[in-house]
Motif scaffolding. Structure first.
Motif, PDB file in Angstrom:
ATOM      1  N   LYS A  96      87.566  -2.013  75.368  1.00  0.00           N
ATOM      2  CA  LYS A  96      88.245  -3.304  75.513  1.00  0.00           C
ATOM      3  C   LYS A  96      89.325  -3.226  76.586  1.00  0.00           C
ATOM      4  O   LYS A  96      89.924  -2.177  76.804  1.00  0.00           O
ATOM      5  CB  LYS A  96      88.883  -3.725  74.178  1.00  0.00           C
ATOM      6  CG  LYS A  96      87.917  -3.822  73.006  1.00  0.00           C
ATOM      7  CD  LYS A  96      86.961  -4.977  73.163  1.00  0.00           C
ATOM      8  CE  LYS A  96      86.067  -5.116  71.944  1.00  0.00           C
ATOM      9  NZ  LYS A  96      85.127  -6.255  72.073  1.00  0.00           N
ATOM     10  N   GLU A 100      92.207  -8.124  75.856  1.00  0.00           N
ATOM     11  CA  GLU A 100      91.337  -8.288  74.689  1.00  0.00           C
ATOM     12  C   GLU A 100      91.923  -7.598  73.461  1.00  0.00           C
ATOM     13  O   GLU A 100      91.817  -8.124  72.340  1.00  0.00           O
ATOM     14  CB  GLU A 100      89.955  -7.727  74.994  1.00  0.00           C
ATOM     15  CG  GLU A 100      89.212  -8.478  76.094  1.00  0.00           C
ATOM     16  CD  GLU A 100      87.906  -7.815  76.474  1.00  0.00           C
ATOM     17  OE1 GLU A 100      87.099  -8.451  77.175  1.00  0.00           O
ATOM     18  OE2 GLU A 100      87.683  -6.647  76.071  1.00  0.00           O
ATOM     19  N   SER A 103      94.724  -9.956  72.159  1.00  0.00           N
ATOM     20  CA  SER A 103      94.371 -11.310  71.730  1.00  0.00           C
ATOM     21  C   SER A 103      93.192 -11.379  70.774  1.00  0.00           C
ATOM     22  O   SER A 103      93.007 -12.410  70.111  1.00  0.00           O
ATOM     23  CB  SER A 103      94.056 -12.177  72.962  1.00  0.00           C
ATOM     24  OG  SER A 103      92.948 -11.648  73.673  1.00  0.00           O
ATOM     25  N   GLU A 104      92.405 -10.318  70.665  1.00  0.00           N
ATOM     26  CA  GLU A 104      91.191 -10.369  69.840  1.00  0.00           C
ATOM     27  C   GLU A 104      91.251  -9.334  68.718  1.00  0.00           C
ATOM     28  O   GLU A 104      90.315  -8.571  68.489  1.00  0.00           O
ATOM     29  CB  GLU A 104      89.957 -10.136  70.710  1.00  0.00           C
ATOM     30  CG  GLU A 104      89.773 -11.175  71.803  1.00  0.00           C
ATOM     31  CD  GLU A 104      88.535 -10.915  72.647  1.00  0.00           C
ATOM     32  OE1 GLU A 104      87.814  -9.938  72.351  1.00  0.00           O
ATOM     33  OE2 GLU A 104      88.295 -11.675  73.598  1.00  0.00           O
ATOM     34  N   THR A 107      88.516  -9.961  65.950  1.00  0.00           N
ATOM     35  CA  THR A 107      87.179  -9.521  66.359  1.00  0.00           C
ATOM     36  C   THR A 107      87.068  -8.004  66.334  1.00  0.00           C
ATOM     37  O   THR A 107      86.063  -7.446  65.868  1.00  0.00           O
ATOM     38  CB  THR A 107      86.867 -10.047  67.774  1.00  0.00           C
ATOM     39  OG1 THR A 107      86.972 -11.472  67.779  1.00  0.00           O
ATOM     40  CG2 THR A 107      85.460  -9.649  68.185  1.00  0.00           C
TER      41      THR A 107
END
Length: 222
Positions: A96, A100, A103-104, A107
């Protein structure tokens, strides 16, 4: 709590809860906790895909759904699950970018939970939940990101101020056109300005001077 009993060949299996009889020197048992267990993944220094070093830690929740294979298929299912969680965290976050990772998180947690659950299923372990707790950045990177964010905010503020001045200039242009049609409107604007100044209770005294007088003087000189 379930008891794992190994009496005679062909009759071993998970038992419990209840009273059990163990034959010394022939039988053995292992107590397995079937409740949900949580543990912290130690902070891992990870190099992201865009070559940024970050320190990330997480928390994992798991439970034993099959105590028989949890004891027979792996030497220590708890320690093995902890080691696998740390490795999975490094492998997943290594693919990643920094944006990412920040913010993720949801996930990333779901991907880690799926990978851990699939890997620990042969051990009789069910990984119920994985959460990324904290992402720590180097101090220099934090300062650089703060400076970048501040510059972006200043740029947006300048754009907004420019748009406001543009709208105000258009409004002033329309107001000047209206006042030009009625000379007495300028005098009323003078009186309104004096009223606003007097409401502030200050000692400033302003005497309005009609601009038309200057216009007449300039006309006489010509």
């Amino acid at each position: 709590i379930a008891f794992f009993q190994l009496p005679k060949p062909g009759q071993w299996g998970a038992k419990g809860p209840g009273i059990f009889f163990v034959i010394p020197c022939l039988d053995n048992y292992c107590k397995v906790d079937l409740r949900t267990v949580s543990f912290d993944v130690p902070p891992q220094e990870i190099l992201s895909r865009d070559s940024v070093t970050v320190t990330v830690d997480a928390v994992v929740y798991y439970r034993v759904h099959n105590p028989t294979i949890a004891v027979s298929n792996v030497e220590n299912f708890s320690h093995s699950t902890r080691l696998l969680a740390a490795t999975t965290l490094r492998n997943v976050l290594g693919t990643k970018n920094l944006s990412e990772i920040l913010s993720e998180r949801e996930t990333i947690s779901h991907v880690m939970q799926s990978a851990l659950d699939e890997a620990t299923d042969p051990w009789g372990v069910k990984v119920e939940r994985v959460e990324v707790k904290d992402v720590r950045l180097p101090v220099q990177l934090q300062r650089a990101m703060a400076a970048e964010a501040e510059a972006a905010r200043e740029a947006r503020a300048k754009v907004i101020a420019a748009e406001g001045e543009q709208k105000a200039s258009r409004a002033l242009k329309e107001a000047a056109a209206v006042i030009d049609e009625s000379p007495s409107a300028l005098q009323l604007r003078y009186l309104q300005t004096l009223n606003s100044i007097s409401a502030e209770k200050n000692s400033t005294i302003i005497f309005p001077f009609p601009i038309d007088i200057f216009a007449n003087v300039m006309r006489d000189k010509k």
